[in-house]
Design a protein around this motif. Sequence first.
Motif, PDB file in Angstrom:
ATOM      1  N   THR A 261     -42.266  -3.862   6.229  1.00 27.63           N
ATOM      2  CA  THR A 261     -42.030  -2.494   6.712  1.00 27.63           C
ATOM      3  C   THR A 261     -40.859  -1.883   5.958  1.00 27.63           C
ATOM      4  OG1 THR A 261     -42.798  -3.081   8.909  1.00 27.63           O
ATOM      5  CG2 THR A 261     -41.411  -1.130   8.756  1.00 27.63           C
TER       6      THR A 261
ATOM      7  N   THR B  78     -28.405  -4.368   7.051  1.00 24.56           N
ATOM      8  CA  THR B  78     -27.724  -4.066   8.317  1.00 24.56           C
ATOM      9  C   THR B  78     -26.320  -4.661   8.306  1.00 24.56           C
ATOM     10  OG1 THR B  78     -28.569  -6.076   9.343  1.00 24.56           O
ATOM     11  CG2 THR B  78     -29.876  -4.096   9.632  1.00 24.56           C
TER      12      THR B  78
ATOM     13  N   ILE C 283     -31.441   5.288  14.429  1.00 24.54           N
ATOM     14  CA  ILE C 283     -32.579   4.549  13.866  1.00 24.54           C
ATOM     15  C   ILE C 283     -33.873   5.327  14.085  1.00 24.54           C
ATOM     16  CG2 ILE C 283     -34.014   2.470  14.193  1.00 24.54           C
ATOM     17  CD1 ILE C 283     -31.290   0.999  14.860  1.00 24.54           C
TER      18      ILE C 283
ATOM     19  N   GLY D 179     -33.594   9.011  12.305  1.00 27.69           N
ATOM     20  CA  GLY D 179     -33.394   8.961  10.854  1.00 27.69           C
ATOM     21  C   GLY D 179     -34.430   8.169  10.098  1.00 27.69           C
ATOM     22  N   MET D 180     -34.990   7.120  10.737  1.00 26.83           N
ATOM     23  CA  MET D 180     -35.915   6.259   9.995  1.00 26.83           C
ATOM     24  C   MET D 180     -37.309   6.207  10.602  1.00 26.83           C
ATOM     25  SD  MET D 180     -33.762   3.118   8.457  1.00 26.83           S
ATOM     26  CE  MET D 180     -34.983   2.766   7.220  1.00 26.83           C
TER      27      MET D 180
ATOM     28  N   MET E 232     -38.487   8.428  12.506  1.00 28.36           N
ATOM     29  CA  MET E 232     -38.935   9.824  12.557  1.00 28.36           C
ATOM     30  C   MET E 232     -39.575  10.131  13.909  1.00 28.36           C
ATOM     31  SD  MET E 232     -37.935  10.797   9.669  1.00 28.36           S
ATOM     32  CE  MET E 232     -37.479  10.192   8.079  1.00 28.36           C
TER      33      MET E 232
ATOM     34  N   SER F  45     -45.357   5.941  13.122  1.00 27.28           N
ATOM     35  CA  SER F  45     -44.390   6.960  12.697  1.00 27.28           C
ATOM     36  C   SER F  45     -43.454   6.400  11.614  1.00 27.28           C
ATOM     37  CB  SER F  45     -43.591   7.405  13.922  1.00 27.28           C
ATOM     38  OG  SER F  45     -42.756   8.466  13.603  1.00 27.28           O
ATOM     39  N   PHE F  46     -43.057   5.158  11.780  1.00 28.93           N
ATOM     40  CA  PHE F  46     -42.173   4.472  10.820  1.00 28.93           C
ATOM     41  C   PHE F  46     -42.820   4.425   9.440  1.00 28.93           C
ATOM     42  CE2 PHE F  46     -39.164   0.505  11.263  1.00 28.93           C
ATOM     43  CZ  PHE F  46     -38.229   1.128  10.473  1.00 28.93           C
ATOM     44  N   LEU F  47     -44.104   4.041   9.411  1.00 29.58           N
ATOM     45  CA  LEU F  47     -44.783   3.829   8.130  1.00 29.58           C
ATOM     46  C   LEU F  47     -45.574   5.052   7.671  1.00 29.58           C
ATOM     47  CD1 LEU F  47     -46.061   0.169   8.616  1.00 29.58           C
ATOM     48  CD2 LEU F  47     -44.112   0.953   7.271  1.00 29.58           C
TER      49      LEU F  47
ATOM     50  N   ASP G 172     -48.061  -5.575  10.829  1.00 28.62           N
ATOM     51  CA  ASP G 172     -47.138  -4.455  10.572  1.00 28.62           C
ATOM     52  C   ASP G 172     -46.349  -4.098  11.825  1.00 28.62           C
ATOM     53  OD1 ASP G 172     -47.795  -4.117   7.931  1.00 28.62           O
ATOM     54  OD2 ASP G 172     -49.229  -2.483   8.273  1.00 28.62           O
TER      55      ASP G 172
ATOM     56  N   ASP H 187     -43.732  -6.703  12.445  1.00 31.11           N
ATOM     57  CA  ASP H 187     -42.684  -6.577  11.428  1.00 31.11           C
ATOM     58  C   ASP H 187     -41.776  -5.375  11.733  1.00 31.11           C
ATOM     59  OD1 ASP H 187     -41.939  -7.684   8.609  1.00 31.11           O
ATOM     60  OD2 ASP H 187     -41.878  -5.513   8.407  1.00 31.11           O
ATOM     61  N   ALA H 188     -42.392  -4.246  12.120  1.00 31.58           N
ATOM     62  CA  ALA H 188     -41.606  -3.038  12.405  1.00 31.58           C
ATOM     63  C   ALA H 188     -40.715  -3.244  13.631  1.00 31.58           C
ATOM     64  CB  ALA H 188     -42.536  -1.846  12.621  1.00 31.58           C
TER      65      ALA H 188
ATOM     66  N   GLU I 129     -37.853  -5.392  12.689  1.00 28.82           N
ATOM     67  CA  GLU I 129     -36.878  -4.680  11.862  1.00 28.82           C
ATOM     68  C   GLU I 129     -36.017  -3.733  12.698  1.00 28.82           C
ATOM     69  OE1 GLU I 129     -36.229  -5.671   8.899  1.00 28.82           O
ATOM     70  OE2 GLU I 129     -34.676  -4.166   8.636  1.00 28.82           O
TER      71      GLU I 129
ATOM     72  N   MET J 258     -31.996  -3.924  12.855  1.00 31.75           N
ATOM     73  CA  MET J 258     -31.035  -2.834  12.629  1.00 31.75           C
ATOM     74  C   MET J 258     -30.109  -2.664  13.833  1.00 31.75           C
ATOM     75  SD  MET J 258     -33.039   0.095  10.450  1.00 31.75           S
ATOM     76  CE  MET J 258     -34.604   0.100  11.294  1.00 31.75           C
TER      77      MET J 258
END
Lengths: 123, 155
Positions: free
Chosen positions: A13, A87, B18, B21-22, B24, B73-75, B85, B88-89, B92, B96
Motif C-alpha cells: 500500500t 514513521t 493520516i 492527508g493520506m 483522503m 480511498s487510500f489506494l 490490500d 496491508d492498508a 500501515e 503510522m
Amino acid sequence: MAKNILLVDDSSTMRKIISRSLRQAGLDFGEIFEAGDGLEALEMLEKESVDIVLSDINMPNMNGIEFLREKANRDAIKDIPVFMISTETGEDIIGEAKSLGAAGALKKPFTPDKVSEVLGPLV
Amino acid sequence: MLFSGEVADKIVESTNEIFTGMVMMEIEAIDPPAEPIGQFKNSITGLIGLAGSFKGVLAVHFTNDIAMAVTGSFLGLEVEEVNEDVHDAVGEIANMLGGDLKAILSDKGKDIQLSLPSTIGGEEYVFNSRDVGEQLLLAFKVPAGVFYVEAELEK
C-alpha cells in the motif's frame, strides 16, 4: 535525464501511495522499481539502473538502517543516494541513518505537497 | 497519567492527519464508549507493539465495510472484498499511528522500539487488554460507520 527511483517498503500500500504522490507532486522521474525490504533492495540495486532510493526504516528481514550499512560496503552501489520515508522520526534514528549516508528523511504520513518540497530537489 | 488530555489530543490530531492527508477521507472524533469494546464482528484490527521505556500496544479497529472504504480511498480504487490490500492498508495505518505515538512519547526515538505492524480479522474475535497499563480508547466517525483507536501502555 529523468531519474529512476527504487521504492523500498514492506507495505505494498505504501509503495503505491508513494508512487502516486510522486506523480501528483508533478515530479519528473523515470522508471519506478519496488522492493519489500533491504535485502530485495540490494539485489535490485545490483541489477537495475537506479538513481535514487526512497526507503522505509522499519522492515522485516533487513531494515532500513541495516540496508544503509550494507549498501555502504558495496562499491558499485554505495554512491546512490537514499532518502528515508518512515514513521520513525526520532533524532537518534534519523541521525544514525544520516551518519550511514542517508540524504534526508520524510515523515509518514505525508502529502503530495510535502513530497514535492522534500524530494523535488533530489529528483 | 500517560494518556493525559494533551497526549490523547495529539493522537486524535495524528489520526486526523493520516486520514485527511493520506487516506483522503474526512473523519470526526466522537465520544468513545465508556468501556473497551472487546468483541468484534466482521472486523479487522491493525496492531503495533511498543517496547522499551514504554511497553504496550496500539490498535485500530475497523469493521470490514470501513476497512474496504478506507483502503479504496487510500489506494484510489474500488475494493469489494477483504483482501491482502485491505490487511496491508490497515496495518500501515496502525504503523503510522504507532510511529506518531512513539514520537509523542519520545523525542529521541531510540528508547522505544516499534514492532512491525500486524493485522487480525474475521467474523468474530475478541481483543482483550491485559489490564496492566493505562488505557486509551478513541472513536471516529466516517461515512461507513465508526472506527476505534485503542492503546494500552505501561512505563
